[in-house]
Design a protein around this motif. Structure first.
Motif, PDB file in Angstrom:
ATOM      1  N   ARG A 128       0.848  -1.194   0.000  1.00  0.00           N
ATOM      2  CA  ARG A 128       0.000   0.000   0.000  1.00  0.00           C
ATOM      3  C   ARG A 128       0.879   1.238   0.000  1.00  0.00           C
ATOM      4  NH1 ARG A 128      -4.957  -1.743  -1.542  1.00  0.00           N
ATOM      5  NH2 ARG A 128      -5.757  -3.382  -0.193  1.00  0.00           N
ATOM      6  N   LYS A 129       0.383   2.306  -0.653  1.00  0.00           N
ATOM      7  CA  LYS A 129       1.118   3.570  -0.714  1.00  0.00           C
ATOM      8  C   LYS A 129       0.342   4.649   0.021  1.00  0.00           C
ATOM      9  CE  LYS A 129       3.226   2.714  -5.200  1.00  0.00           C
ATOM     10  NZ  LYS A 129       3.225   3.167  -6.593  1.00  0.00           N
ATOM     11  N   ILE A 130       1.075   5.414   0.823  1.00  0.00           N
ATOM     12  CA  ILE A 130       0.514   6.539   1.536  1.00  0.00           C
ATOM     13  C   ILE A 130       1.286   7.784   1.157  1.00  0.00           C
ATOM     14  CG2 ILE A 130       0.071   7.581   3.802  1.00  0.00           C
ATOM     15  CD1 ILE A 130      -0.150   4.733   4.916  1.00  0.00           C
ATOM     16  N   VAL A 131       0.592   8.778   0.599  1.00  0.00           N
ATOM     17  CA  VAL A 131       1.209  10.057   0.295  1.00  0.00           C
ATOM     18  C   VAL A 131       1.230  10.863   1.601  1.00  0.00           C
ATOM     19  CG1 VAL A 131       1.067  12.210  -1.018  1.00  0.00           C
ATOM     20  CG2 VAL A 131       0.411  10.031  -2.081  1.00  0.00           C
ATOM     21  N   ILE A 132       2.428  11.301   1.968  1.00  0.00           N
ATOM     22  CA  ILE A 132       2.625  12.089   3.187  1.00  0.00           C
ATOM     23  C   ILE A 132       2.951  13.511   2.773  1.00  0.00           C
ATOM     24  CG2 ILE A 132       4.082  12.412   5.223  1.00  0.00           C
ATOM     25  CD1 ILE A 132       4.610   9.379   5.178  1.00  0.00           C
ATOM     26  N   THR A 133       2.119  14.440   3.207  1.00  0.00           N
ATOM     27  CA  THR A 133       2.369  15.866   2.972  1.00  0.00           C
ATOM     28  C   THR A 133       2.572  16.504   4.329  1.00  0.00           C
ATOM     29  OG1 THR A 133       0.973  15.776   1.013  1.00  0.00           O
ATOM     30  CG2 THR A 133       1.511  17.978   1.882  1.00  0.00           C
ATOM     31  N   LEU A 134       3.726  17.159   4.499  1.00  0.00           N
ATOM     32  CA  LEU A 134       4.127  17.730   5.778  1.00  0.00           C
ATOM     33  C   LEU A 134       4.400  19.215   5.602  1.00  0.00           C
ATOM     34  CD1 LEU A 134       5.017  17.099   8.729  1.00  0.00           C
ATOM     35  CD2 LEU A 134       7.265  16.536   7.798  1.00  0.00           C
ATOM     36  N   TYR A 135       3.767  20.004   6.453  1.00  0.00           N
ATOM     37  CA  TYR A 135       3.930  21.461   6.411  1.00  0.00           C
ATOM     38  C   TYR A 135       4.374  21.912   7.785  1.00  0.00           C
ATOM     39  CZ  TYR A 135       2.703  26.381   5.732  1.00  0.00           C
ATOM     40  OH  TYR A 135       2.737  27.752   5.628  1.00  0.00           O
ATOM     41  N   GLY A 136       5.528  22.561   7.867  1.00  0.00           N
ATOM     42  CA  GLY A 136       5.985  23.001   9.175  1.00  0.00           C
ATOM     43  C   GLY A 136       7.367  23.624   9.184  1.00  0.00           C
ATOM     44  N   VAL A 137       7.845  23.835  10.404  1.00  0.00           N
ATOM     45  CA  VAL A 137       9.180  24.431  10.616  1.00  0.00           C
ATOM     46  C   VAL A 137      10.051  23.478  11.388  1.00  0.00           C
ATOM     47  CG1 VAL A 137       8.413  26.824  10.531  1.00  0.00           C
ATOM     48  CG2 VAL A 137       8.389  25.615  12.706  1.00  0.00           C
TER      49      VAL A 137
END
Length: 138
Positions: free
Chosen positions: A129-138
């Motif tokens: 299975r594939k999970i797209v991880i989008t991360l927004y931060g500092v």
């Protein structure tokens, strides 16, 4: 603020609910984000993501039993091209969902003490299975 994106490829799991919190945290380590927000999106229609109990495995067994009772392999399903477990898997996936948004604090998912991220594998032989991880931060 920075925006990062990667795809986590998970190995095949047996049918049921599996805690994948550590795999997600390992995937975001290289980005060194200490504070932010993460979105997880599974690219499949017969698997799901959810958050629940991370210690007692009987919770995962009860979740599997409940959803199997709710959407079992019925003989009246029309969509059976990929097997009798396929349509029930689509129903479970729609009920549980395809994405999660979680705060990130100190470089880790800011989950409650007893919370973990679940992969719901709803097929007998779902494959990786594939999970797209989008991360927004500092």
């Amino acid at each position: 603020m920075q925006l990062y994106q990667t795809t986590l490829k998970l190995p095949s799991f047996s049918r049921g609910f599996h805690i994948i919190t550590k795999e997600i945290e390992k995937a975001i380590e290289p980005f060194s984000v200490t504070t932010g927000v993460i979105n997880l999106f599974i690219q499949h229609t017969s698997a799901s993501l959810s958050i629940n109990e991370n210690v007692d495995p009987s919770v995962r067994e009860d979740m599997e039993s409940f959803f199997n009772e709710l959407a079992d392999e019925k003989t009246h399903y029309i969509h059976t091209y990929e097997g009798s477990d396929d349509m029930p898997a689509h129903i479970k996936s729609s009920l549980l969902g395809h994405s999660l948004t979680i705060p990130v604090t100190g470089g880790r998912l800011n989950l409650g003490t007893w919370q973990g991220v679940y992969l719901g594998e709803h097929r007998d032989f779902g494959g990786s299975r594939k999970i797209v991880i989008t991360l927004y931060g500092v």
